[in-house]
Structures are given as structure tokens and as C-alpha cells.
Design a protein around this motif. Structure first.
Motif, PDB file in Angstrom:
ATOM      1  N   UNK A 542     -15.474 -17.881   2.600  1.00  0.00           N
ATOM      2  CA  UNK A 542     -14.953 -18.283   3.978  1.00  0.00           C
ATOM      3  C   UNK A 542     -13.639 -19.751   3.693  1.00  0.00           C
ATOM      4  N   UNK A 543     -13.756 -20.480   2.869  1.00  0.00           N
ATOM      5  CA  UNK A 543     -12.591 -20.815   1.529  1.00  0.00           C
ATOM      6  C   UNK A 543     -11.320 -20.720   1.766  1.00  0.00           C
ATOM      7  N   UNK A 544     -11.391 -19.183   1.083  1.00  0.00           N
ATOM      8  CA  UNK A 544     -10.155 -18.498   1.278  1.00  0.00           C
ATOM      9  C   UNK A 544      -9.541 -18.675   2.706  1.00  0.00           C
ATOM     10  N   UNK A 545     -10.652 -17.704   3.797  1.00  0.00           N
ATOM     11  CA  UNK A 545      -9.959 -16.431   4.779  1.00  0.00           C
ATOM     12  C   UNK A 545      -9.739 -18.297   5.568  1.00  0.00           C
ATOM     13  N   UNK A 546     -10.376 -18.854   5.122  1.00  0.00           N
ATOM     14  CA  UNK A 546      -9.872 -20.338   6.549  1.00  0.00           C
ATOM     15  C   UNK A 546      -8.285 -20.785   6.214  1.00  0.00           C
ATOM     16  N   UNK A 547      -8.273 -20.957   4.775  1.00  0.00           N
ATOM     17  CA  UNK A 547      -6.959 -21.304   4.241  1.00  0.00           C
ATOM     18  C   UNK A 547      -6.073 -20.499   4.882  1.00  0.00           C
ATOM     19  N   UNK A 548      -6.441 -19.383   4.396  1.00  0.00           N
ATOM     20  CA  UNK A 548      -4.793 -18.301   4.915  1.00  0.00           C
ATOM     21  C   UNK A 548      -4.514 -18.253   6.816  1.00  0.00           C
ATOM     22  N   UNK A 549      -5.700 -18.039   7.256  1.00  0.00           N
ATOM     23  CA  UNK A 549      -5.550 -18.164   8.357  1.00  0.00           C
ATOM     24  C   UNK A 549      -5.606 -18.548   9.543  1.00  0.00           C
ATOM     25  N   UNK A 551      -2.371 -22.551  10.427  1.00  0.00           N
ATOM     26  CA  UNK A 551      -0.637 -22.868  10.805  1.00  0.00           C
ATOM     27  C   UNK A 551      -0.608 -23.719   9.825  1.00  0.00           C
ATOM     28  N   UNK A 552       0.609 -23.923   8.671  1.00  0.00           N
ATOM     29  CA  UNK A 552      -0.060 -25.029   8.056  1.00  0.00           C
ATOM     30  C   UNK A 552       2.228 -25.354   8.348  1.00  0.00           C
ATOM     31  N   UNK A 553       1.756 -26.781   7.301  1.00  0.00           N
ATOM     32  CA  UNK A 553       2.958 -26.911   7.537  1.00  0.00           C
ATOM     33  C   UNK A 553       3.963 -26.072   5.645  1.00  0.00           C
ATOM     34  N   UNK A 554       5.069 -26.449   5.556  1.00  0.00           N
ATOM     35  CA  UNK A 554       6.040 -26.182   4.414  1.00  0.00           C
ATOM     36  C   UNK A 554       5.067 -25.295   3.190  1.00  0.00           C
ATOM     37  N   UNK A 555       5.318 -26.642   2.922  1.00  0.00           N
ATOM     38  CA  UNK A 555       4.101 -27.248   1.273  1.00  0.00           C
ATOM     39  C   UNK A 555       3.244 -26.067   1.239  1.00  0.00           C
ATOM     40  N   UNK A 556       2.187 -26.384   2.892  1.00  0.00           N
ATOM     41  CA  UNK A 556       0.948 -25.493   2.447  1.00  0.00           C
ATOM     42  C   UNK A 556       0.897 -23.705   2.197  1.00  0.00           C
ATOM     43  N   UNK A 557       2.162 -23.749   3.594  1.00  0.00           N
ATOM     44  CA  UNK A 557       2.443 -21.944   2.758  1.00  0.00           C
ATOM     45  C   UNK A 557       2.572 -21.335   1.414  1.00  0.00           C
ATOM     46  N   UNK A 558       2.995 -22.335   0.670  1.00  0.00           N
ATOM     47  CA  UNK A 558       2.692 -21.588  -0.850  1.00  0.00           C
ATOM     48  C   UNK A 558       0.763 -21.729  -1.322  1.00  0.00           C
ATOM     49  N   UNK A 559       0.395 -22.341  -1.014  1.00  0.00           N
ATOM     50  CA  UNK A 559      -1.485 -22.744  -1.013  1.00  0.00           C
ATOM     51  C   UNK A 559      -1.462 -21.306   0.094  1.00  0.00           C
TER      52      UNK A 559
END
Length: 974
Positions: A542-549, A551-559
Motif C-alpha cells: 500500500x505504501x508503494x502504490x500510494x507513493x506512485x499514484x 501527483x507530486x513535485x519534480x524531486x518526488x517524481x524520482x522517488x
């Protein structure tokens, strides 16, 4: 042009001459003067004006100066002035332009016009214009390639006033138009050799400027680099470095090292030549620093830095693996690695030298098991001694250390673990509960401390270092799952894997999360057990799916991209052992909560990142600032390998996966069948080779036997001829034989001796009878064994190949030849019997009978004895032929044993046959000896006048004939 007008400007009014007019007059003087002194003075004046009036001198006088170089070769002074003038108008070096003030003082006074009152031009513009002028005049000089050729010939002049300006002029040309000058020198005969002679000049200023010239000459031209290297450049440069004091030397050592770097960098041929010439061993004394490392001069730091770079050039990861490994081996064998490790652990070494030494040691040990083992054994001079790896890791996780030093330590640790499963196991073992020692600080404790510290750079470095301990090592990935961490008092310990995911979920800095995600991706990739452990925690997916789904900033897109990579690894390497998180359910989860297209887009962002491309270029982590330290080189390889695989795995349906699994199984079965057939074919090839060798051996033996048969046939023919001669003598010369018989008659034995002779004859007869019976038994046994052997040979012949059939044919041919010889022997025996009958026709009388008949009896007995001896000799030859046939039988049995199942039984039977034959031969020899003794005793009895019963003699002869018939029958059976 306003600048030059201002420089050349004269007085505001009046007809005073300008600088251009003066230069024009000097040029006319150079061109038209017939006296050498006048031309020399004019050229000297042009030299004095060449700096202030560079444009005018270059424009008007260059052609005249080149002409001077061609025509006035005999005067070194005017040549020197001309070369200096050309150098002044071509060179762009500001320092050179400020020199030679004496020449300016000696120059003729030139009126200055009022144009000098123009506003001054900025220094940058002046420098730009000077550079443009240098390039312009260089192109003008190089329009004719003969000018460079002329300059190269002038360098052969030993006169200082010619050679030194020539070196400086050629250096200036190379600075302005390097490629064009290199091309001319490359095609010039002995061009490079003339320049190499400069290094042998006894005048240091020429030698030093020659070094600068060769530096510019060898830049970016592999062909010239090779020529310079094969002109003994390495030997000369290393000699100069040694003469100048190695690392303690001055600027000359620096120039030599820069030239060596030019020759070796990106030139595999020169690197191999340097290694094969044992020049690596000569580098060891450069790094022998004393105990007192205080007060390093700036020049020494520069020299040592270049020396370390030279070592790195030889073992760079960019070189071919074979070349680097051979250089690494040579550096260990000559003690260079040990010397570098001494500097690494020494105190008082400047920080930049220490950093470069760490980087150098890293590449010397990278991928070399021997060097890595030695580095693991190095201890720091502390109390108690600590391993060098531990001391370096302490610097890496210490945030107060310089950033470049921490990067160097990380690179060293990565190189230590590169393709070193033994080292990886040692590092992971320091984290396991059974090996932890509370009294010492281990590498595993330092990595864990850095992994969970407050410094984000320490987190990143520790995570990357630990990931390298797991790289391509399934065993250590499984072992690391056993690591348990105590988070706080009163709480149960958690696994290292779980603690990493806990820190991720806490939302720490981007650098920390990127490092942990790289560690987790490396850890669980290609390790289904680790994937199961990761999925076993209900909070991770659930943590991984939440992070991927989100819409975050440019720096967070790498994560997000790294989280997508981690989730994709969980799908691809999933063994479906957890019912809630099988491959199919994880795919459904991605499709419902994230979307396949969105997931693939987030995954692809990782490889598009700018810092990803920078990290993928080379293994050494080089970043301008700590914040940009996000990707590891080995991790970029993992991303490149898994990105396409994960994308396909996410889009595949369950039916396609099943089909792929079935195809894989089919392919595996097919491969196993192919492997079995390959093994079978390989075995059959081996058997065919063995049989071919055996057939060739038997063919050679057959040829030898045939040659022996030919020799025996010739011997038999000779014996037949001798026998025929004896027959002729027997029929034509009975008188001579009778006279010999008379001479052989002897009387005088007493009755006792005669009785002993008779008893001995009777004993020999009994032994003869006994041996004859034994011989009959052996014949019966041989016939039985032969019948069994014939049956087995019939079965073997049915299973044998064409080679066995050929051997049978050859054997039958030999047998037919033996039968012919036996028939010939039988014919000889018949002749013998006839002779015996003729001897019997002569009446025998007692000792008191007529003396006239005794000579005839003696004659016949002598003939009989001679023919009997000849017969026995022929029998021996026949026996030898039988033994040869037996040898061929044995060789045939050996050939058949390779293709028959009954190999052991047939060998035993043949061994029995051979033993029986041997015993039979022994018996025959005994019988022959007894026959000989009987005949000799009969002769003695006859000579003594004793009467011999004819029935007994016929009985003996009949027994001999029976024995001969038995032998003939055996031969026919054979």
C-alpha cells in the motif's frame, strides 16, 4: 584596425616617417642587400620592432624572413634573429611579449603619431586581437608545408642561437594550429626523431622547452604518440624524473609527467609497451614518502598528484579488462600497491593527495582478487590495529570529512567489493548476530550507523555501499535477511529489511529515500525469498502504490519512479508463495489504483533523469555537490536491465505467462534431449576413434606378420633346396657315406656299460610313451576349447563391423599359407619314410656277421640321422608359424572385444588355448629331445655290435609318424 593605427600613429603634423614606412625600408634592405652584414642588421632591427609593430612586421616581413632561413643557412646569427622575429609575431604568450626589453631599447627610434591619443582598448580585447593575429600569421606560415620541413632541419643545428628559437617557434605553431602541424610532422621523414633528440640535449633550457614542444605535439594524435613511445621516450622521461629528484623535483618533473600522461592516456598500444618494458616497476620509488610528512611544497603536491594519475591511467576501468588486470598484477608484484597503501595509512599527508591516493588504490584493486585480498589484510597503525577498510568507512560516514574524500572512500569500498564474493561475504558476516563483537567496531556496524544517521549523505553512501555487498550475490542477499536491529529498549528487534521500509514511510529527505530504494531494489532483485519477506509486511505494498499514484513535485517524481521499479521487481521475481500478493493480484492492483500507462511512465522517468546519465558514464562517483549525489553507477546497469522486463511483465496477462512458462519448460526439455544426444554422439565418436586406432594397429601388425611370413617362406625354400641336394647326394654317392660309416664304427665297450645303455633306452621309451599320452590329453582339451572359441567367434563376427571382417579375411589368408607349408612338410615326411624303407631293405646282421655289410648299415643310419635332424628343424619352423598364427588370433580377439559383449569369457578361453599350446610345445620339445637321445643310443649300440629288434624300431617309427600325423591334423584344424 583603430588599435593598430593608434599604436603606429605618428605626430599630428609633419612629414615624419611612420612605423610601417620604417619596416618597409628594412624589408627592402633585407631583400636587396648583397652584403650579409647589411641583411643581418636589418633582420636584427625587425626583431626589435616585431613586438610593438607585430601586424606590420608579420604582414610585410614574413616572406623575407622565411627566405632568409632558406638562403643564409651558413650564418647562425642571422638565422637566430629571423627565428626570434617569426616567434614574436606568431606567439600569443603574454609573458613572452613582456620579455626582451633590451631588444626594445636597442631598436631604432620611430616617431609616434598623434593617433596614440585614442582611448585605450580593454585588456580582454587586446588579448583577443593578439590571439587572432597569432592564428592568422600561423596560417600564413603553414601555407607552404616546406616551411615546417625547413624548420625541422634547422633543429638539427647544435648552435644555441638557432636551436632554441627554432624549438620555441615550432611550439608556438603547435599551440595555434596543432592538427595541421602534426600532419606535416607525421609525414616528414625522421621528423619525430629530430624532436626526440631535444631530450638528449645537454643544455637544460633546450631540453625543457623540448618537453613542452612534445607535450603539444602528442596531444590527441595516437599515431604520433606511438612513434614517440617507440623512440625510447619512456626510458628518457623516467631517467629525467629520477635525475630531477622524482616527487621532490621541480617543474621539469611536472612537464615529464604531463608528457607521459599524453602518451599513455587512451592509448592501449603504449600502455602495453609501458607494461612490457617493465616501466611500472620504476614507478615504485616515486611513492616512497618518509615518516615526516609535514611541509609539503606546492610543487611536490602537484608532482605526486600527476604520478597518481599516471598509475590510474594504467588501471583505468575504461581500459580493456585484460590490459588492466595485467597492470594490476604487475603493480602488486613489484610492491607498488603496498607503497600506495602505506601512503593511505600515513599521517600528515595533504588532503588532496590522500583523496587521489584512495582513488588510485581503488582502481588498482578493482576486479583483482589478489589485490583485493591484500587490501583486506592492510591495518592502520593504530592501537589496537584496525583494518584499513574500517578506518576508511569511519571517514565515509563522518559528516565533518570533506565531500571529495567521502566520495573517494565510497569508490574504494565499491572497487573492493567489485566481483569479490569473498569480500562481500566478509562484510555481510559482520552484520550477522553470531559474529558481532561488542568490543570492536566492524564494517557492518559502521554501515548500519550511517544508514540510519541524521546526515542524508551518510544515509546515501551507506545504502550504496551495502548494496555493493549484495551485488550479483544471491547467498549474501539471503544471509542479510537474518540481520535483526534493536530499535529501542523494551521493543522487539526488527529486521534490517523492515527498518529500511520504515524509514522510507517516515518521509525523510529525497537523498536518503533514493539511497534506501536503490538498496532495496538491489537486495530483492533476482531473489524470490527476499521478495517474499518484503511482501510479507502488509504495509509495504500500500505504501508503494500510494507513493506512485500521487501527483507530486519534480524531486518526488524520482522517488515515485524508484518505487515503481521496486514494485515491478516484486512482480517479476515473485514466486507466488503469498496468496494475497501473487503476480496476478499485484498486476490487478496496479491497474486499479495506478494504471498501467501511468505506472510505465513513472518507471521510465528514472532513466531520463539528468543525474542518471551522469552516473552511468563511469564507475567513480564524481558529483559537484552533495545534493546531486543520487545515483550509483552499478544501479544504473540494474535499471537498464530491468526496465524493459518489468514493462513487459506488467502488460502480460496470466494466459501469456502460462504460455511462456510452458515454452520455457519445452525449451528446457528440448535442451536436455539435445544434451543427451550430444553426450551420446560424443561417446560414439570416442569409440570410433578407439576402434580406428585399433584397426590401424592391427593393420600394422598384419603388415609385420606378412613380412615375417615372406622371410619364413624364403627360409623354407632354402631348406627345400638343401634337402633336394641331400637327396641327390644320397642317390649318387653311397660310397663316400659308407666310408664315413666305417670310420665311425667303434668297439671296446664292456657288457656292463652295454647293459646300462639298454636300461637307459628302455627308460626313455617309457617316458616317451607317458609324454605321448599327455600330449593326446592336451590335444583333446585344445580341440574342446577351439570348438567353444569358434562358436563365440561366430557370434562376435555377426556383431562386428567391416574392420573385423577384413581381419578375418587376412587371418584366413595366413592360415591357407600355413596349410601349404604343412603340406610341403608332409611331402618331406613322405620322402623321409621312403628313405627309411630303403634303409630297412638292407639286411641287418649281428656283430659276428659279415663285415662287408656293416658299412652299408652305417651309411643308412647316418643318412637317417641327418634327415631326422632336418625334419625336426622343419617342425620347429612350422611350430613358429603356428605361434605367429596364434598371435594373430589374439589380436583379432582384442579387436572383437571392443564391439562384443562376451569380451571377458573369450579372453579367458583364448588364454587357456595359449597355455595349452605352450604346454604342448614343451611336451613336443621333450619328445624331440628323447627321440634324439634314443637315436644316439641306438647308434652307439649298433656301433658296439648289438642287435636291434626290427619290430621295436618299427614301433618307434610308427609312433613318430602318429605324432606327426596328429600335429598335421592340429595344423589343419588351426
Amino acid at each position: 584596425m583603430n588599435f593598430f593605427r593608434g599604436v603606429m600613429g605618428g605626430q599630428a603634423a609633419g612629414p615624419g616617417p611612420t612605423g610601417a614606412d620604417t619596416i618597409q625600408k628594412l624589408c627592402d634592405r633585407v631583400a636587396s642587400s648583397t652584403l650579409l652584414d647589411d641583411r643581418r642588421d636589418a633582420v636584427r632591427a625587425l626583431k626589435a620592432l616585431s613586438k610593438k609593430y607585430r601586424l606590420e612586421v608579420g604582414t610585410q616581413a614574413m616572406d623575407h624572413l622565411i627566405h632568409i632561413l632558406q638562403t643564409d643557412r651558413s650564418d647562425s646569427e642571422i638565422l637566430g634573429y629571423a627565428l626570434d622575429t617569426l616567434y614574436n609575431i606568431i606567439c600569443n604568450d603574454e609573458e613572452e611579449e613582456q620579455d626582451e626589453s633590451e631588444d626594445m631599447m636597442a631598436s631604432p627610434t620611430i616617431p609616434v603619431s598623434g593617433k596614440n591619443k585614442n582611448p585605450p582598448v580593454s585588456d580582454e580585447n587586446v588579448q583577443k586581437q593578439d590571439e587572432d593575429l597569432g592564428v592568422l600569421f600561423t596560417e600564413k606560415f603553414l601555407r607552404d608545408s616546406e616551411s615546417v620541413m625547413l624548420l625541422l632541419t634547422l633543429l638539427e643545428e647544435f648552435d644555441f642561437h638557432v636551436r632554441w628559437p627554432g624549438v620555441k617557434l615550432l611550439t608556438a605553431l603547435l599551440k595555434n594550429q596543432c592538427n595541421q602541424v602534426q600532419g606535416v610532422i607525421l609525414v616528414s621523414p625522421m621528423g619525430v626523431s629530430r624532436l626526440m633528440d631535444l631530450l638528449a640535449d645537454s643544455r637544460e633550457v633546450i631540453r625543457n622547452d623540448g618537453l613542452l614542444l612534445l607535450q603539444h605535439l602528442t596531444k590527441g594524435n595516437a599515431a604520433i604518440q606511438k612513434i614517440v613511445a617507440f623512440e625510447s621516450a619512456f626510458e628518457r622521461l623516467l631517467d629525467i624524473i629520477t635525475e630531477e629528484g622524482s616527487s621532490d623535483g621541480g617543474i621539469v618533473v611536472e612537464d615529464c609527467l604531463l608528457l607521459l600522461l599524453n602518451l599513455l592516456k587512451n592509448n592501449s598500444s603504449n600502455q602495453n609497451f609501458f607494461k612490457e618494458g617493465s616501466y611500472i616497476q620504476r614507478m615504485k620509488p616515486w611513492f616512497e614518502v618518509g615518516d615526516d610528512n609535514s611541509g609539503w611544497s606546492a610543487q611536490k603536491v602537484t608532482n605526486l598528484h600527476l604520478m597518481l594519475q599516471l598509475v590510474r591511467v594504467m588501471v583505468s576501468p575504461g581500459n580493456s579488462p585484460g590490459a588492466s588486470s595485467s597492470c594490476q598484477k604487475a603493480m602488486y608484484q613489484c610492491g607498488l600497491l603496498q607503497q600506495l597503501c602505506t601512503i593511505l595509512m600515513a599521517t600528515g599527508v595533504p588532503a588532496d593527495i590522500l583523496t587521489e591516493t584512495i582513488n588510485t588504490v581503488s582502481e588498482v584493486i578493482r576486479g583483482s582478487q589478489t589485490n583485493q585480498d591484500y587490501f583486506a589484510s592492510v591495518n592502520a597503525p593504530s592501537n589496537p590495529p584496525r583494518p584499513a577498510i574500517v578506518v576508511l568507512l569511519m571517514s565515509m560516514v563522518n559528516e565533518r570529512q570533506p565531500f571529495v574524500l567521502r566520495c573517494a572512500v565510497l569508490y574504494c569500498f565499491q572497487c573492493f567489493l567489485y566481483k569479490n564474493q569473498k569480500g562481500q561475504g566478509e562484510i555481510v558476516s559482520t552484520l550477522l548476530p553470531s559474529t558481532i563483537d561488542a568490543n570492536t567496531i566492524s564494517a557492518g556496524q559502521l554501515l548500519c550507523g550511517g544508514l540510519f544517521s541524521a546526515d542524508s549523505l551518510s544515509n546515501w553512501c551507506a545504502a550504496v555501499a551495502l548494496a555493493h555487498a549484495l551485488q550479483d550475490n544471491l547467498t549474501q542477499k539471503e544471509q542479510l535477511l537474518r540481520v535483526q536491529l534493536a530499535t529501542s529498549l523494551g521493543k522487539p528487534p526488527v529486521s534490517l529489511l523492515q527498518q529500511c521500509t520504515n524509514i522510507l514511510s517516515q518521509g525523510s529527505k529525497v537523498q536518503t529515500r533514493v539511497g534506501l530504494l536503490m538498496l532495496l531494489c538491489t537486495w530483492i532483485s533476482n531473489c524470490p525469498i527476499a521478495v517474499t519477506h518484503f511482501l510479507h509486511n502488509q504495509e509495504n505494498v500500500p505504501f508503494l502504490t500510494g507513493q506512485i499514484s500521487e501527483n507530486l513535485g519534480e524531486d518526488e517524481r524520482l522517488v515515485q519512479g524508484l518505487c515503481a521499479l521496486l514494485l515491478g521487481i516484486c512482480i517479476y521475481y515473485n514466486d507466488n508463495s503469498l496468496e494475497n500478493y501473487t503476480k496476478e493480484k499485484l498486476k490487478q492492483l496496479i491497474e486499479k489504483r495506478i494504471g498501467k500507462e501511468n505506472f510505465v511512465e513513472k518507471l521510465g522517468f528514472v532513466a531520463k533523469h539528468e543525474l542518471y546519465s551522469r552516473a552511468a558514464q563511469k564507475p567513480q562517483p564524481v558529483f559537484p555537490s552533495p545534493e546531486q549525489m543520487l545515483f550509483d553507477h552499478e544501479f544504473t546497469k540494474l535499471v537498464k536491465e530491468l526496465e524493459g522486463i518489468i514493462t513487459k511483465a506488467v502488460h502480460k496477462s496470466s494466459e501469456e505467462e502460462k504460455k511462456e512458462e510452458e515454452v520455457k519448460k519445452t525449451l528446457e526439455q528440448h535442451d536436455s534431449i539435445v544434451t543427451q544426444y550430444k553426450d551420446l554422439i560424443r561417446d560414439q565418436d570416442a569409440q570410433i576413434r578407439e576402434l580406428t586406432e585399433q584397426v590401424s594397429t592391427l593393420s600394422m601388425n598384419n603388415e609385420q606378420m606378412q613380412s615375417q611370413m615372406t622371410q619364413q617362406q624364403s627360409q623354407i625354400q632354402q631348406h627345400k633346396d638343401q634337402y633336394n641336394i641331400l637327396k641327390l647326394k644320397l642317390g649318387k654317392d653311397p660310397q663316400g657315406l659308407s666310408s664315413q660309416g666305417e670310420g665311425a664304427q667303434v668297439n671296446g665297450l664292456n657288457p656292463e656299460e652295454l647293459g646300462l645303455l639298454r636300461e637307459e633306452v628302455e627308460e626313455l621309451r617309457r617316458q616317451h610313451t607317458l609324454l605321448h599320452s599327455q600330449l593326446s590329453d592336451k590335444d583333446t582339451l585344445i580341440n574342446t576349447l577351439r570348438s567353444g572359441t569358434a562358436e563365440s567367434q561366430t557370434a562376435d563376427a555377426a556383431a562386428g563391423g567391416s574392420s573385423v571382417t577384413e581381419l578375418h579375411g587376412e587371418l584366413e589368408l595366413l592360415r591357407s599359407q600355413v596349410q601349404l607349408q604343412c603340406a610341403e612338410i608332409s611331402r618331406l615326411e613322405t620322402d623321409k619314410q621312403e628313405l627309411i624303407r630303403r634303409a630297412e631293405a638292407t639286411p641287418l646282421v649281428s656283430c659276428s656277421g659279415s663285415a662287408a655289410d656293416n658299412p652299408n648299415v652305417a651309411e643308412l643310419e647316418g643318412r637317417l640321422a641327418a634327415q631326422t635332424t632336418e625334419f625336426e628343424r622343419l617342425k620347429e619352423e612350422c611350430r613358429a608359424l603356428r605361434e605367429s598364427c596364434a598371435g594373430l588370433d589374439q589380436q583379432l580377439a582384442t579387436a572383437q572385444s571392443t564391439v562384443a559383449i562376451e569380451q571377458t569369457e573369450k579372453a579367458k578361453l583364448q588364454q587357456d588355448v595359449l597355455e595349452s599350446k605352450k604346454e604342448q610345445d614343451d611336451l613336443l620339445m621333450l619328445l624331440a629331445d628323447q627321440d634324439q637321445k634314443i637315436l644316439s643310443l641306438k647308434q652307439k649300440l649298433k656301433d658296439l655290435g648289438e642287435t636291434i629288434d626290427e619290430d621295436e624300431e618299427d614301433d618307434l617309427d610308427s609312433r613318430d609318424l602318429d605324432e606327426d600325423d596328429d600335429e598335421d591334423a592340429d595344423e589343419e584344424t588351426d
